[in-house]
Design a protein around this motif. Structure first.
Motif, PDB file in Angstrom:
ATOM      1  N   THR A 107       0.840  -1.203   0.000  1.00  0.00           N
ATOM      2  CA  THR A 107       0.000   0.000   0.000  1.00  0.00           C
ATOM      3  C   THR A 107       0.870   1.246   0.000  1.00  0.00           C
ATOM      4  O   THR A 107       0.582   2.222  -0.685  1.00  0.00           O
ATOM      5  CB  THR A 107      -0.923  -0.014   1.239  1.00  0.00           C
ATOM      6  OG1 THR A 107      -1.744  -1.176   1.169  1.00  0.00           O
ATOM      7  CG2 THR A 107      -1.792   1.216   1.310  1.00  0.00           C
ATOM      8  N   GLN A 148      -7.420   0.317  -0.565  1.00  0.00           N
ATOM      9  CA  GLN A 148      -7.631  -1.041  -0.061  1.00  0.00           C
ATOM     10  C   GLN A 148      -9.004  -1.169   0.599  1.00  0.00           C
ATOM     11  O   GLN A 148      -9.670  -2.182   0.484  1.00  0.00           O
ATOM     12  CB  GLN A 148      -6.520  -1.370   0.942  1.00  0.00           C
ATOM     13  CG  GLN A 148      -6.445  -2.822   1.310  1.00  0.00           C
ATOM     14  CD  GLN A 148      -5.097  -3.171   1.913  1.00  0.00           C
ATOM     15  OE1 GLN A 148      -4.305  -2.288   2.256  1.00  0.00           O
ATOM     16  NE2 GLN A 148      -4.817  -4.439   2.053  1.00  0.00           N
ATOM     17  N   ASP A 228      -5.496  -1.231  -5.136  1.00  0.00           N
ATOM     18  CA  ASP A 228      -4.912  -1.814  -3.929  1.00  0.00           C
ATOM     19  C   ASP A 228      -5.798  -2.951  -3.435  1.00  0.00           C
ATOM     20  O   ASP A 228      -6.791  -2.702  -2.748  1.00  0.00           O
ATOM     21  CB  ASP A 228      -4.728  -0.753  -2.852  1.00  0.00           C
ATOM     22  CG  ASP A 228      -3.832  -1.257  -1.724  1.00  0.00           C
ATOM     23  OD1 ASP A 228      -3.554  -2.475  -1.686  1.00  0.00           O
ATOM     24  OD2 ASP A 228      -3.414  -0.436  -0.895  1.00  0.00           O
TER      25      ASP A 228
HETATM   26 MG    MG Z   1      -2.091  -2.814   2.040  1.00  0.00          MG
END
Ligand code: MG
Ligand code: UTP
Length: 309
Positions: A107, A148, A228
């Motif tokens: 990330t 994410q 992500d």
């Molecule tokens: Mg991550």
């Protein structure tokens, strides 16, 4: 003494008493209010650490290039860098995948591209220009980032997609939903794209939230796509269909995908294996499978999981 006098005395006495109690309470409140005011001022006076350069560099004319050159990064106050000596290139029309265990820094790599943080050493280049030399607005306009954790807001589906592009038309929204494999469930709703969504998407499933969040990035038609772990809540078939549809819309854009599942990235042009903030190998699925120990481990562990499931 008459009863009336006594009553009046009691009334006045209690009034005075209450006033005194109120006064005491005010004295307790003053230092609290003072502390809060200090904190509010502190927040208001904080200068952003990421600032635009005085004279941003002109557009280089390139489209869809991302490059990391020996990038080292640590979060403010951290003891150890989370990324060390990261070097790779992503080109338009190509898919770059990043795989690695949790906490490896995947990330973080994505977040350095829109310059959410400034790096310690090395250079992050977008279209050949150092991101620190670009105006933030221009830089971020080039990027479609699917975080994410999908953030869905209360409002209609249309409102939510329009966070990606304020003036998106209904056709553009439907097209983005189609590519994101979300058209079916949206059209199944009574009011289509005008359907209401509850706060934080409480009336949607995890996969539905993910697909709306993908559609929001697609509607911008950016030149750099950052996903992500955006396919994790989708079943295998939807995942495949989505990636196939994506290929068509992203043919002149750079696509960077962080993934947990090897199956999501087997056809990527290059796969970066990240291990504890360092690159353990870059190559295609076949190359890594043949020669990269860490990649082999990841593949083996997922196969074992599938068999036991
Ligand atoms: Mg991550
Ligand atoms: P990442 O958030 O980049 O890891 O954090 P990742 O590879 O994406 O992990 P998963 O797969 O989503 O779980 C990398 C490291 O940076 C630290 C974390 O503790 C982690 O070890 N970190 C992350 C911070 O110190 N501060 C942050 O704000 C975020």
């Amino acid at each position: 003494v008459r009863v009336g006098n006594l009553m009046a005395f009691l009334q006045y006495a209690s009034m005075i008493l209450i006033a005194l109690i109120m006064l005491a309470m005010t004295f307790v409140m003053i230092p609290r209010a003072q502390a809060s005011a200090d904190r509010i001022n502190e927040v208001l006076l904080t200068l952003p650490s990421i600032t635009d350069p005085k004279e941003p560099q002109k557009d280089s004319g390139l489209r869809g290039y991302v490059e990391f050159q020996n990038v080292t990064f640590r979060y403010a106050g951290a003891e150890k860098p989370v990324l060390e000596d990261i070097t790779f290139k992503a080109k338009p029309g190509e898919t770059t995948a990043i795989i690695g265990s949790t906490g490896a820094g995947k990330t973080t790599i994505l977040q350095l591209i829109p310059r959410f943080f400034d790096i310690e050493k090395g250079t992050v280049l977008v279209n050949g220009t150092d991101v620190r030399k670009m105006a933030q607005k221009e830089l971020r306009a080039k990027i479609g980032y699917v975080p994410q954790k999908a953030s869905i807001f209360s409002g209609t589906i249309k409102d939510n997609i329009r966070f990606g592009k304020e003036d998106a038309t209904d056709e553009e929204i439907l097209e983005a939903l189609e590519t994101a494999q979300a058209a079916e469930f949206v059209e199944g709703k009574e009011n289509g794209i005008e359907s209401d969504i509850e706060q934080a998407g409480a009336n949607l499933s995890g996969g539905q939230k993910q697909r709306l969040s993908i559609a929001r990035a697609l509607v911008r038609k950016p030149e750099i796509y950052l996903f992500d772990d955006s396919f994790s809540a989708l079943d295998y078939k939807t995942d495949q269909k989505l990636r196939k549809a994506l290929k068509k819309t992203t043919d002149d854009a750079a696509v960077i995908i962080v993934a947990q599942r090897v199956s999501t990235i087997t056809d990527a042009d290059q796969i970066i294996v990240l291990n504890e903030g360092k690159i353990a190998g870059i190559g295609t699925h076949q190359q890594l499978l043949a020669e990269n120990g860490i990649y082999q481990e990841i593949v083996a562990s997922q196969q074992a999981e599938e068999e036991s499931a």
